[in-house]
Design an enzyme around this catalytic site. Structure first.
Site: not given
Length: 165
Positions: A93, A153-155, A158
């Site tokens: 992240n 991008p992380y959201d 996930k």
């Protein structure tokens, strides 16, 4: 010893949640294949597990690469003969405003967090089925309920993990 005679692959064991999962699984009797991108992070975890009487091997693996994940599965099978549990924990992240996020930033996170989860699951399922089944645990985040500014991008990755299996 709830995991006696089970074999678990745990990704992202170099620190934090992954390290704790690997240690707890080993204390519960599992033989652990501990995967991390860097030996200097993952090998000490394996050494600690083995020193405490558990059974673990370290496998250097970038889960975003098919070749590495094939090696992870093959090395686990060679060492322990089976796979019962896969813990998809590895992730990356960063925080950056969306409009400053470069395609390379996006690819790095999504390729590790989502593609890596897909690859590990896809390649671990056949050996699990050969022994009658298994369990796949995907470590997601509260970001699937409330996104964090600067972590698009992380959201997204996930959220994708939640829908994957």
């Amino acid at each position: 010893m709830r995991l006696k005679d089970k074999v678990a692959i745990v990704t992202g064991t170099g620190a934090g949640i992954g390290r704790s999962i690997a240690e707890i699984f080993a204390r519960e009797g599992a033989r652990v294949a501990a995967a991390s991108r860097r030996a200097e992070n993952g090998q000490p975890v394996v050494d600690a597990i083995n020193d405490a009487g558990g059974q673990a091997i370290f496998i250097e693996c970038d889960i975003s690469r098919v070749k590495d994940v094939r090696g992870l599965v093959a090395d686990t099978l060679e060492a322990f003969g089976r796979i019962d549990v896969l813990v998809n924990n590895a992730g990356v992240n960063f925080a950056k405003p969306f409009e400053q996020t470069e395609p390379e930033d996006w690819d790095r996170v999504v390729n590790t967090d989502l593609r890596g989860t897909y690859l590990c699951s896809r390649l671990a399922i056949p050996p699990m089925l050969e022994v009658g089944g298994g369990a796949i645990i995907n470590i997601a985040t509260v970001h699937t309920l409330a996104c964090l500014p600067g972590a698009a991008p992380y959201d997204a990755a996930k959220w994708g993990m939640v829908g994957l299996l």
